[in-house]
Design an enzyme around this catalytic site. Structure first.
Site, mmCIF file in Angstrom:
data_model
loop_
_atom_site.group_PDB
_atom_site.id
_atom_site.type_symbol
_atom_site.label_atom_id
_atom_site.label_comp_id
_atom_site.label_asym_id
_atom_site.label_seq_id
_atom_site.Cartn_x
_atom_site.Cartn_y
_atom_site.Cartn_z
ATOM 1 N N TYR A 54 10.895 -2.485 -9.239
ATOM 2 C CA TYR A 54 10.680 -1.044 -9.165
ATOM 3 C C TYR A 54 11.318 -0.373 -10.372
ATOM 4 C CZ TYR A 54 9.645 -1.941 -4.199
ATOM 5 O OH TYR A 54 9.121 -2.412 -3.014
ATOM 6 N N PRO A 213 5.267 2.812 6.012
ATOM 7 C CA PRO A 213 4.989 3.172 7.405
ATOM 8 C C PRO A 213 4.292 4.518 7.552
ATOM 9 C CG PRO A 213 7.291 3.591 6.899
ATOM 10 C CD PRO A 213 6.717 2.876 5.703
ATOM 11 N N LEU A 214 4.256 5.297 6.470
ATOM 12 C CA LEU A 214 3.523 6.564 6.476
ATOM 13 C C LEU A 214 2.259 6.486 5.623
ATOM 14 C CD1 LEU A 214 6.494 9.099 6.317
ATOM 15 C CD2 LEU A 214 5.073 8.497 8.294
ATOM 16 N N GLY A 215 1.785 5.249 5.396
ATOM 17 C CA GLY A 215 0.527 5.093 4.661
ATOM 18 C C GLY A 215 0.571 5.697 3.278
ATOM 19 N N GLY A 217 2.312 8.035 2.316
ATOM 20 C CA GLY A 217 2.376 9.483 2.469
ATOM 21 C C GLY A 217 1.192 10.107 3.170
#
Length: 325
Positions: A54, A213-215, A217
């Site tokens: 990253y 987990p929020l796709g 965003g």
């Protein structure tokens, strides 16, 4: 925040995905990054997930290392290896669903210690709490990679071993060499986990860490378009046409969140945490208010009738644009 077990490692139900601090959704300066991570730690999201891949040249690990200095005892540091190749080392192709089509992976055993030592320097820590192979190497049996990781545990450089983006068969092969604490995989209302993979982790006592987990965003219900420099331009689900279609299809989920007087992001995270007692999520955000909102989802209880309504709504949704793996 409530805690859950990843194998023998105990972590909060919601952690923090630090990739967002390296400009994937737009530029982030040091002050904003510090405010975001501080908000996460203060909210109890002390399981911080990063990777040597990253940012440029380990920038994300170094950023995390600077920001947790002085709070090391309360933080569970997780990082990954295999994508940030050393100069002169070749990588093998790992297909992905992004527009650029592939990543280059090298998880050869001879390199694993070098990767770990570089991450330890970047993070400024004596040991990595949870160390993942970022992707399986198509040219290396996973049990050989894990054998080298087990040596790091033996030598005290790593406390727990994880695998990321793997199959059920790879998990079994790896776990036979050394106990695997966690499998990190994409999982959300936007992308279900493979049933065989989940069944295998349950059988072997391995926790699941849900990335995105929020796709990316999307499940916040606030993404109507993308700015310049946003990494999601590479994801087909976020093309202008597909994004509009997907937003229309997820309208029932947003409406249900409104009925429950919680945000769509909180519903998405709470629903995920209800799927298994050993799943944890690592949402990332650059905004302290959103970070606190996400953390509060760990305290939301959804009754069986509500979960059934969510599942019924999701069953009627077909996402346009493929997946990232």
């Amino acid at each position: 925040m409530t805690a859950r077990d990843l194998g023998a490692l105990r972590v909060p139900a919601l952690g923090f995905g630090a990739m967002v601090l390296s400009g994937v959704y737009g530029e982030v300066d040091d002050a904003r990054a510090e405010a975001a991570l501080t908000a996460a730690l203060d909210a109890g999201a002390v399981h911080v997930d990063t990777s040597d891949a990253y940012g440029a040249d380990g920038d994300n690990e170094r950023l995390v290392g600077r920001l947790i200095k002085g709070r090391r005892d309360e933080v569970v540091v997780a990082t990954k290896f295999g994508l940030a190749l050393f100069e002169g080392e070749a990588g093998r192709s790992q297909p992905v669903g992004y527009a650029f089509g592939e990543l280059r992976v090298n998880a050869e055993p001879r390199l694993v210690r070098r990767y770990a030592e570089r991450s330890l320097r970047n993070l400024g820590v004596d040991a990595i709490d949870l160390y993942y192979a970022h992707y399986p190497d198509p040219g290396v049996p996973i049990e050989e990679t894990v054998g080298a990781m087990a040596e790091l545990v033996k030598d005290g450089l790593v406390k727990h071993i994880g695998l990321s983006n793997v199959t059920a068969a790879q998990v079994r092969a790896a776990h036979a060499v050394h106990p695997v604490a966690a499998v990190q995989n994409e999982w959300s209302m936007w992308r279900p986990i493979e049933p065989e993979l989940l069944a295998t982790t349950r059988e072997l006592g391995i926790g699941v860490v849900a990335w995105s987990p929020l796709g990316n965003g999307f499940l916040t219900g606030t993404v109507q378009g993308l700015g310049a420099g946003d990494f999601r331009h590479h994801a087909p689900r976020f093309s202008t046409e597909n994004l509009a279609r997907n937003n229309d299809r997820y309208a029932p989920i947003r409406a249900l969140a409104g009925e429950l007087e919680i945000t769509p992001a909180q519903l998405a995270l709470a629903w995920l945490l209800h799927q298994d007692e050993h799943v944890v999520a690592i949402p990332g955000s650059r905004t302290p208010a959103h970070i606190r909102e996400n953390a509060a989802a760990a305290g939301i209880t959804l009754d069986p009738a509500t979960l059934a309504r969510v599942d019924q709504a999701l069953a009627g949704i077909e996402v346009t644009g493929g997946t990232l793996l």
